[in-house]
Design an enzyme around this catalytic site. Structure first.
Site, PDB file in Angstrom:
ATOM      1  CG  HIS A  53      -2.024  -0.537   1.008  1.00 39.93           C
ATOM      2  ND1 HIS A  53      -2.900  -1.286   2.172  1.00 39.93           N
ATOM      3  CD2 HIS A  53      -2.351  -2.344   0.127  1.00 39.93           C
ATOM      4  CE1 HIS A  53      -4.054  -1.933   1.502  1.00 39.93           C
ATOM      5  NE2 HIS A  53      -3.186  -2.710   0.462  1.00 39.93           N
ATOM      6  CD  GLU A  55      -0.896   4.056   3.729  1.00 35.48           C
ATOM      7  OE1 GLU A  55      -1.175   3.085   2.620  1.00 35.48           O
ATOM      8  OE2 GLU A  55      -1.667   3.692   5.198  1.00 35.48           O
ATOM      9  CB  CYS A  88      -1.717   0.487   5.794  1.00 38.14           C
ATOM     10  SG  CYS A  88      -1.695  -0.197   4.747  1.00 38.14           S
ATOM     11  CB  ALA A 166     -43.261   1.223 -33.395  1.00 37.36           C
ATOM     12  CB  ALA A 167     -46.712  -2.676 -33.313  1.00 42.01           C
ATOM     13  NE  ARG A 187     -24.905   6.136 -24.627  1.00 43.76           N
ATOM     14  CZ  ARG A 187     -25.246   5.771 -26.331  1.00 43.76           C
ATOM     15  NH1 ARG A 187     -24.131   6.229 -26.987  1.00 43.76           N
ATOM     16  NH2 ARG A 187     -26.443   5.296 -26.347  1.00 43.76           N
ATOM     17  NE  ARG A 210     -22.318   9.421 -31.734  1.00 45.92           N
ATOM     18  CZ  ARG A 210     -23.653   8.567 -30.792  1.00 45.92           C
ATOM     19  NH1 ARG A 210     -22.664   7.004 -30.693  1.00 45.92           N
ATOM     20  NH2 ARG A 210     -24.614   8.594 -31.471  1.00 45.92           N
ATOM     21  CB  SER A 276     -37.145  -6.273 -17.136  1.00 46.40           C
ATOM     22  OG  SER A 276     -37.635  -5.532 -18.173  1.00 46.40           O
ATOM     23  CB  ALA A 277     -32.352  -9.114 -16.218  1.00 46.65           C
TER      24      ALA A 277
END
EC number: 3.5.4.26
Length: 361
Positions: A53, A55, A88, A166-167, A187, A210, A276-277
């Protein structure tokens, strides 16, 4: 005892040194050893899991006894546990230092408590110096340490009647340019952007951040979850970062591995199935719902089954922000009862998960 100008300068230097360390499950930490007169005796930083670490790295460059009576300035409270390396605090006590100054408390349930142990050994300790700057450096790590995994934001765009497409499956664009610009800004604040293979095959997203037509300086690492192969000519393969591929539906494994890689802020943008998951697993710490004033009807819901059998089992959220974006409205929400708020676990020097590495190409 207030910190001295020399200690303040040393902390600023320690924060610079910390940036040299790799991002990982462990925090980036820097340290400076000062003589009683305020002169710099040694510098160090944490170079990755299993290495000394900060120190200890700094103390190791000094001859035996040279740190006696010195002040150690370190960006994070010295650890008080044995992982791949020893505590430490023990190294500092053995070195005979007189004073330790640090910026942030260690949030670990096991690794924390170093300041109290140093004080018990007769060492003067002061925390909080340049804490804001230290938090800017490791704030995402602190959040991940508290959660025991990366922080997860789940984002979707929907029509006013809750449809993501849409469908016929077409979905570009439900929201307007202001909302899409906001998504790209968010993002850029993430370490990783996660989608499922279904989204990659259906939409061929670049998964970049972007500003207009230009790439932003900060780019999230693209992550693809699912068993289906990503085509060789997929747009994501031209991303500034090599994509990570996880041939699994085990979201806990994915998050654990991302944490090992130092990816502490995860942005899930991968379509209704993946969103959803994450929601069903209780792994969504924040929700971004971009709502457009259009009606689509049909079966293409923005969110599918999340394991709510009745109204009394509804996942309650609290809206913390409403952001108008042109004609659209962004709801920023968090769980009313956060699932990711357990006591912090031991977060330092942890071996990688045993389930094996992800498939990376």
């Amino acid at each position: 005892m207030a910190h001295s100008p020399a200690e303040q300068r040393a902390m600023a230097r320690a924060l610079e040194l910390a940036m040299r360390g790799p991002r990982s499950r462990n925090p980036r930490v820097g340290a400076v050893v000062l003589s009683p007169a305020g002169e710099v005796l040694a510098e160090g930083w944490h170079r990755g899991a299993g290495t000394p670490h900060a120190e200890v790295d700094a103390l190791s460059s000094l001859p035996d006894g040279a740190a006696r009576g010195a002040t150690v300035v370190v960006t994070l409270e010295p650890c008080n546990h044995t992982g791949r390396t020893g505590p430490c605090v023990e190294a500092l006590i053995r070195a005979g230092v007189a004073r330790v100054v640090y910026a942030l408390d260690d949030p670990g349930e096991v690794s924390g408590g170093g300041a109290a142990r140093l004080r018990a050994a007769g060492i003067d300790v002061e925390g909080g110096i340049l804490a804001d700057r230290a938090l800017a450096l490791v704030g995402a790590w602190v959040t991940a340490a508290r959660l025991g995994r990366p922080h997860v934001t789940v984002k979707w765009a929907q029509s006013l009647d809750g449809r993501a497409a849409a469908a016929d499956g077409s979905s570009r664009w439900i929201t307007g340019p202001e909302a899409r610009s906001d998504v790209h800004a968010r993002r850029a604040e993430a370490d990783a952007i996660v989608v499922g293979t279904g989204t990659v095959l259906a939409d061929d997203p670049a998964l970049t951040a972007r500003e207009g037509e230009k790439l932003r300086a900060e780019q999230p690492v693209p992550v693809i979850v699912g068993a289906r192969e990503t085509p060789a000519d997929a747009a994501v393969r031209s991303h500034p970062h090599p994509p990570l591929f996880y041939d699994t539906h085990d979201l806990a494994f994915v998050l654990d591995d991302l944490w090992d890689r130092g990816l502490h802020r995860v942005f899930v943008e991968g379509g209704p199935t993946l969103a959803s998951a994450f929601l069903a697993a209780g792994l969504a710490d924040r929700v971004l719902a971009y709502v457009a004033p259009v009606l689509l009807g049909g079966p293409r819901l923005a969110v599918g089954d999340i394991g709510v059998p009745s109204i009394d089992r509804a996942r309650r959220l609290r809206v913390i922000e409403r952001v108008p974006l042109g004609a659209d409205l962004l709801f920023v929400a968090e769980p009313e009862h956060p699932a990711g708020d357990p006591p912090p676990r031991d977060i330092g020097d942890r071996a990688p998960v045993s389930a094996g590495p992800p498939r990376r190409t």
